[in-house]
Design an enzyme around this catalytic site. Structure first.
Site, PDB file in Angstrom:
ATOM      1  N   LYS A 581       0.756  -1.295  -0.007  1.00  0.00           N
ATOM      2  CA  LYS A 581       0.005   0.115   0.083  1.00  0.00           C
ATOM      3  C   LYS A 581       0.920   1.197  -0.081  1.00  0.00           C
ATOM      4  O   LYS A 581       0.415   2.342  -0.639  1.00  0.00           O
ATOM      5  CB  LYS A 581      -1.002   0.117   1.028  1.00  0.00           C
ATOM      6  CG  LYS A 581      -2.099  -1.321   0.963  1.00  0.00           C
ATOM      7  CD  LYS A 581      -3.069  -1.003   2.166  1.00  0.00           C
ATOM      8  CE  LYS A 581      -3.923  -2.233   1.731  1.00  0.00           C
ATOM      9  NZ  LYS A 581      -5.421  -2.173   2.214  1.00  0.00           N
ATOM     10  N   ASP A 642      -9.596   2.676   2.214  1.00  0.00           N
ATOM     11  CA  ASP A 642      -9.337   2.218   3.532  1.00  0.00           C
ATOM     12  C   ASP A 642     -10.119   2.846   4.695  1.00  0.00           C
ATOM     13  O   ASP A 642     -10.814   2.548   5.379  1.00  0.00           O
ATOM     14  CB  ASP A 642      -8.104   1.644   3.974  1.00  0.00           C
ATOM     15  CG  ASP A 642      -7.948   0.527   3.194  1.00  0.00           C
ATOM     16  OD1 ASP A 642      -8.530  -0.485   2.642  1.00  0.00           O
ATOM     17  OD2 ASP A 642      -6.610   0.192   2.847  1.00  0.00           O
ATOM     18  N   GLY A 672       1.644   0.339  10.075  1.00  0.00           N
ATOM     19  CA  GLY A 672       1.572   0.318   8.721  1.00  0.00           C
ATOM     20  C   GLY A 672       0.898   1.145   8.112  1.00  0.00           C
ATOM     21  O   GLY A 672       0.092   2.024   8.550  1.00  0.00           O
ATOM     22  N   ASN A 694       2.433   0.076  19.028  1.00  0.00           N
ATOM     23  CA  ASN A 694       3.411  -0.949  17.999  1.00  0.00           C
ATOM     24  C   ASN A 694       4.440  -1.535  18.389  1.00  0.00           C
ATOM     25  O   ASN A 694       4.953  -0.965  19.515  1.00  0.00           O
ATOM     26  CB  ASN A 694       3.614   0.028  16.750  1.00  0.00           C
ATOM     27  CG  ASN A 694       4.026  -1.076  15.489  1.00  0.00           C
ATOM     28  OD1 ASN A 694       2.984  -1.883  15.247  1.00  0.00           O
ATOM     29  ND2 ASN A 694       5.033  -0.953  15.209  1.00  0.00           N
ATOM     30  N   ARG A 695       4.700  -2.955  18.145  1.00  0.00           N
ATOM     31  CA  ARG A 695       5.725  -3.621  18.559  1.00  0.00           C
ATOM     32  C   ARG A 695       7.079  -2.848  18.214  1.00  0.00           C
ATOM     33  O   ARG A 695       7.771  -2.838  19.287  1.00  0.00           O
ATOM     34  CB  ARG A 695       5.628  -5.125  18.034  1.00  0.00           C
ATOM     35  CG  ARG A 695       5.916  -5.918  19.076  1.00  0.00           C
ATOM     36  CD  ARG A 695       5.978  -7.450  18.403  1.00  0.00           C
ATOM     37  NE  ARG A 695       6.075  -7.379  16.921  1.00  0.00           N
ATOM     38  CZ  ARG A 695       5.872  -8.310  16.322  1.00  0.00           C
ATOM     39  NH1 ARG A 695       5.634  -9.629  16.687  1.00  0.00           N
ATOM     40  NH2 ARG A 695       5.630  -8.381  14.744  1.00  0.00           N
ATOM     41  N   THR A 696       7.216  -2.367  17.150  1.00  0.00           N
ATOM     42  CA  THR A 696       8.504  -1.535  16.976  1.00  0.00           C
ATOM     43  C   THR A 696       8.251  -0.186  16.995  1.00  0.00           C
ATOM     44  O   THR A 696       7.435   0.392  16.425  1.00  0.00           O
ATOM     45  CB  THR A 696       8.985  -1.922  15.590  1.00  0.00           C
ATOM     46  OG1 THR A 696       8.541  -3.263  15.137  1.00  0.00           O
ATOM     47  CG2 THR A 696      10.028  -1.503  15.349  1.00  0.00           C
TER      48      THR A 696
HETATM   49  O1  LIG Z   1      -6.915  -4.031   2.384  1.00  0.00           O
HETATM   50  C1  LIG Z   1      -7.660  -4.643   1.539  1.00  0.00           C
HETATM   51  C2  LIG Z   1      -8.250  -5.752   1.165  1.00  0.00           C
HETATM   52  C3  LIG Z   1      -7.706  -6.243  -0.160  1.00  0.00           C
HETATM   53  O2  LIG Z   1      -6.372  -6.002  -0.419  1.00  0.00           O
HETATM   54  C4  LIG Z   1      -8.129  -7.701  -0.352  1.00  0.00           C
HETATM   55  O3  LIG Z   1      -7.159  -8.475  -0.646  1.00  0.00           O
HETATM   56  O4  LIG Z   1      -9.175  -7.806  -0.520  1.00  0.00           O
HETATM   57  C5  LIG Z   1      -8.361  -5.163  -1.153  1.00  0.00           C
HETATM   58  C6  LIG Z   1      -7.952  -3.867  -0.754  1.00  0.00           C
HETATM   59  O5  LIG Z   1      -8.629  -2.807  -1.556  1.00  0.00           O
HETATM   60  C7  LIG Z   1      -8.459  -3.617   0.700  1.00  0.00           C
HETATM   61  O6  LIG Z   1      -7.727  -2.293   0.976  1.00  0.00           O
END
Ligand SMILES: O=C1C[C@@](O)(C(=O)O)C[C@@H](O)[C@@H]1O
Length: 865
Positions: A581, A642, A672, A694-696
């Site tokens: 991402k 998201d 992340g 977060n762990r780190t």
């Molecule tokens: O995080 C996710 C899940 C995803 O990656 C999937 O595998 O379906 C699809 C993405 O659009 C979404 O942000």
């Protein structure tokens, strides 16, 4: 806060007094008579008189429409209505969303006089009480013109006068509830009294308020399964805020504005948009499945075609129409994200009775603040211009439809003179439709459109096409707000009638069949996306809308070897999964503001046309120029949906008791790309204390520095510009919860829980002392490979006040926004949500089958944010 509640008998006494003062010809109100209500009505049909002894028809309503309705964003609103209508609950919802104080006039009366209204009346008599109430009302309204939500249920003449005066500068909203719901709520033995009270109060308040809102109660419908308790109030909240945002100027609700990409692009600025026409009686049916009827549509038109019938057949039926229109607008607004158009069909202009009834219904409909309303251009300009002047933010469609074989051809000058009339009226759109009589009519319409574009004066967008089978071609090619039939109607009728219009699915298929639109290829990219639910979900959406695109998973170790797919002329777009991402930004030439702010993308779409200076066009342009088109790809555009999905789930799951306030705290687990989207969603909701674990530690620090830097930027758009005193705190699990921070009510775990990355299913739990919120809150686990994570189990055991959600809730929400980017069409939400739940196969932590069944059942109740 609670209002001072009067005993029900006192309410009736008061209203009996009031009924005596009402003017008889219009209202026919007599509280001593008992009536039996018909289901769904606000008052009995048999009681409302609209025909005088001499046979002339009186106005159904007493239209009260001050023309100054351009309210400032901080204008106080006044909510009025009878006890039990839900004014106080709605006032609290509005006050939270707009950060305002609530003033209950009964409490103000008590504070001013030392008596409740009931005691005051007993001591000094009814007239004195009314006068004092009116004084208190005027004083409070004068003092609190800005920044308040005021609540009042006084209906007598002096109070009404004060309401009318206030309505010239501020929104005064009549809150109603269905009779059945009030009856149930007040538990009165003599039901007829409740119905009579409703009838009278509706008439009174309709003559002294400018707007009306129906507080729909799920329990009012005996045949419908009620939603789970935590959702019932959310439905009301969302519905009311949506109504308010159609009254107040854009931007008045910084934390609850619509964020779906298509909501920002007007219907006329997109290519091929459709208003599905739903008959009033259909919308009011108990089992009406809204989504099924609006698939693929961009707006919902409530078509009121009852005037002719009513005048000839039944006056009582006619008198019920305003209530029915109120109920229908309420249902559509509550159950969809789509704009609402009210279209009242005027059957004939020869009959003055019909025209009068038509105008009454227009006046009434404007009170409901629909997004658009049609006005029939055959009506005289002076009657229409008064209505247009009172429109507030409702847009006006000047409408003319001829459906007989004698209708004038497109070459007739009368169409042009009607267009000029629409210009004079200052309509926002003109809609001309006529029954198609030959295939040539479809060509004639093109030259007519050209002629219109040459007319002097304001250039009002024109919607024009032919009706009936001979007109389908022109309807398909009309560019925006084409009126279509619901898909379900096409399925129900084996032989389409000549008047039957095309459906959105027909129109979409026709656009692909005639090569205006092209089938495209979509992907989800990620290191391990073979089990992604996105392909099933998005494909289900494509199929339901009649779109022949394909969507496939593509797992890859790196993003670098995808160039051939991303540059293929048929590439339509891609979802970006873990762990790409952040890296995917490097593929793009331009990012949306949200993606830039988050520093991660999950959606990539192709750009096929650049601006003349070589830059990527505005996002709204991309829907027009790149969606559903093949061709050379000039650039890639990156977006992040998201945060939209996470924001929708937080809004859906937060009970009104946990509504976001200045001290609300959000806890984010992880650092992340998904954690960044979560923090951004929290900022967009007005959460100002954000704790990150977060762990780190170093990764958490880099996320904090990213957002600290972002919030220091000048000229941030709203609502980020409001995030003045935002605090970011990094905390490890062995630290106590900081004393000066409230316990978190929003917790989002962003650790991928598939067998990637850490290679572990998360066993993470939080220190019990961190879960100190007495009102619970919401916990969202973003992954969906493992549903019953230790964290979700921990909070479920802790208390029922915690609402839990997981990736199966978030995936569709972010997918809806993605679907809009991919297709330029609204997604069929229920179908996509269902597909996700049905396609899910757990890896571990098996959810009980009955739990999945329950989730499938609740799909019907999920909010449309
Ligand atoms: O995080 C996710 C899940 C995803 O990656 C999937 O595998 O379906 C699809 C993405 O659009 C979404 O942000």
């Amino acid at each position: 806060m609670a209002g001072v509640k009067r005993p029900f008998e006192a309410v009736l006494d008061h209203d009996r007094e009031l009924a005596r003062c009402l003017s008889p010809p219009c209202l026919g109100a007599d509280l001593s008579r008992s009536v039996s209500p018909s289901p769904g009505a606000f008052f009995s049909p048999h009681e409302a008189k609209s025909r005088r002894q001499d046979g002339t028809v009186t106005s159904l309503l007493s239209p009260f429409m001050p023309t100054t309705r351009d309210f400032s964003p901080d204008a106080s609103m006044l909510l009025v209505g009878i006890r039990g209508a839900g004014k106080t609950t709605l006032a609290v919802m509005a006050s939270t969303a707009m950060n305002r104080k609530v003033i209950d006039l009964e409490i103000a009366f008590l504070r001013t006089t030392g008596f409740s209204s009931t005691d005051y009346k007993a001591k000094y008599g009814i007239l004195e009480c009314h006068q004092t109430q009116a004084q208190v009302l005027r004083t409070m309204l004068n003092r609190h013109r800005h920044g308040y939500v005021l609540v009042c249920s006084w209906m007598h003449g002096s109070a009404q006068k004060a309401l009318r005066d206030f309505a010239t500068t501020n929104p005064v909203i009549h809150i109603l509830r269905e009779g059945a719901a009030i009856e149930k709520l007040l538990q009165v033995s003599e039901k007829s009294k409740v119905w009579n009270l409703l009838r009278v109060s509706n008439t009174v308040f309709r003559s002294s308020t400018t707007f009306e809102f129906l507080n729909i109660s799920e329990e009012a419908s005996p045949s419908k399964r009620p939603p789970p308790p935590h959702l019932a109030l959310k439905h009301v909240e969302r519905h009311f805020l949506k109504f308010l945002s159609s009254i107040y100027p854009a931007g008045s609700f910084p934390y609850s504005e619509p964020v779906l990409p298509l909501s920002a692009v007007p219907l006329e600025k997109r290519r091929f948009t459709y208003a599905v026409s739903l008959p009033l009686s259909d919308v009011l049916q108990d089992h009406f499945d809204m989504e099924k009827h609006v698939i693929g549509a961009d707006a919902v038109q409530i078509t009121v075609d009852d005037l002719n019938k009513s005048l000839i057949i039944d006056q009582a039926q006619l008198s019920q129409l305003p209530d029915s229109i109120t109920a229908a607008v309420g249902r559509v607004r509550r159950d969809t994200v789509l704009p609402v158009i009210v279209h009242i069909v005027l059957p004939s202009i020869e009959s003055q009775d019909t025209v009068k009834a038509y105008l009454d219904l227009l006046w009434h409909s404007i009170r409901l603040a629909p997004n658009k309303i049609t006005v029939d251009l055959r009506v005289d300009i002076s009657s229409l211009s008064a209505i247009v002047a009172s429109r507030n933010r409702t847009k006006i469609i000047g409408h003319l439809s001829t459906e007989t074989s004698e209708n004038p051809p497109w070459s007739s000058p009368s169409w042009i003179s009607f267009y000029r009339k629409a210009q004079e009226l200052e309509c926002h759109f003109v809609r001309f439709v006529r029954l198609g009589q030959s295939v040539e009519d479809n060509l004639e319409i093109t030259s007519f459109r050209n002629k219109v574009s040459g007319i002097k004066g304001p250039n009002i967008p024109l919607i024009s096409y032919n009706l009936g089978p001979l007109g389908w071609h022109s309807a398909t090619m009309n560019q925006f707000i084409t009126e279509v039939s619901p898909d379900s109607a096409a399925n129900a009728s084996e032989e389409p009638t000549s008047k039957m219009g095309i459906t959105t699915v027909d129109a979409t298929k026709a656009l692909f069949a005639s090569f205006f639109f092209h089938p495209l290829q979509f992907y989800v990219f990620g290191a391990y996306v073979n089990k992604s639910l996105s392909p099933a979900m998005i494909t289900a959406g494509f199929n339901a809308c009649g779109i022949p695109h394909r969507y496939q998973p593509h797992s890859s170790k790196s993003l670098q070897n995808l160039e051939h797919l991303l540059r293929h002329p048929n590439f339509g777009g891609a979802s970006i999964g873990h762990p790409f991402k952040i890296e995917a930004i490097s593929l793009t030439s331009a990012l949306s503001d949200h993606a830039k702010a988050i520093g991660a993308v999950n959606t990539v779409i192709p750009v096929r046309h650049l601006n003349s200076d070589g830059t990527v066009p505005e996002q709204s342009e991309l829907f027009k120029t790149s969606a559903n088109q093949t061709g050379a790809i000039k650039a890639l555009y990156g977006e992040n949906t998201d945060w939209i999905g996470i924001r929708a789930c937080i809004r859906r799951g937060l009970s009104p008791a946990n509504a976001v306030s200045a001290n609300t705290c959000g806890l984010v687990i992880g650092a992340g790309g998904m954690a960044r989207a979560t923090i951004y969603a929290m900022l967009q909701l007005g959460i100002k204390d954000i704790v990150i674990h977060n762990r780190t530690q170093a990764n958490a620090e880099s996320v904090v520095s990213h957002f600290t830097h972002l919030l220091e930027q000048p000229d941030l758009p709203t609502p980020l510009s409001e995030s003045g005193r935002t605090r970011f705190i990094i905390l490890s699990l062995d630290e106590p919860w900081p004393e000066d921070v409230r316990f978190p009510t929003v917790i989002v775990s962003c650790i991928p829980n598939n067998s990637l990355g850490s290679g572990l299913s998360p066993r993470l739990t939080l220190p019990d002392s961190w879960l100190g919120s007495r009102t619970g809150g919401i916990v969202i686990e973003l992954g969906y490979t493992t549903l019953n994570t230790s964290l979700l189990e921990q909070v479920r055991e802790k208390s029922k006040a915690w609402i839990t959600m997981d990736g199966l809730d978030v995936l569709p929400e972010q997918g809806f926004a993605q679907f809009e980017f991919f297709t330029g069409r609204r997604p069929p939400r229920k179908i996509m949500r269902r597909k996700v739940l049905e396609s899910f196969r757990h890896e571990e932590g098996s959810p009980k089958p009955e739990a999945m069944q329950l989730r499938l059942m609740h799909v019907d109740h999920q909010e449309q944010y």
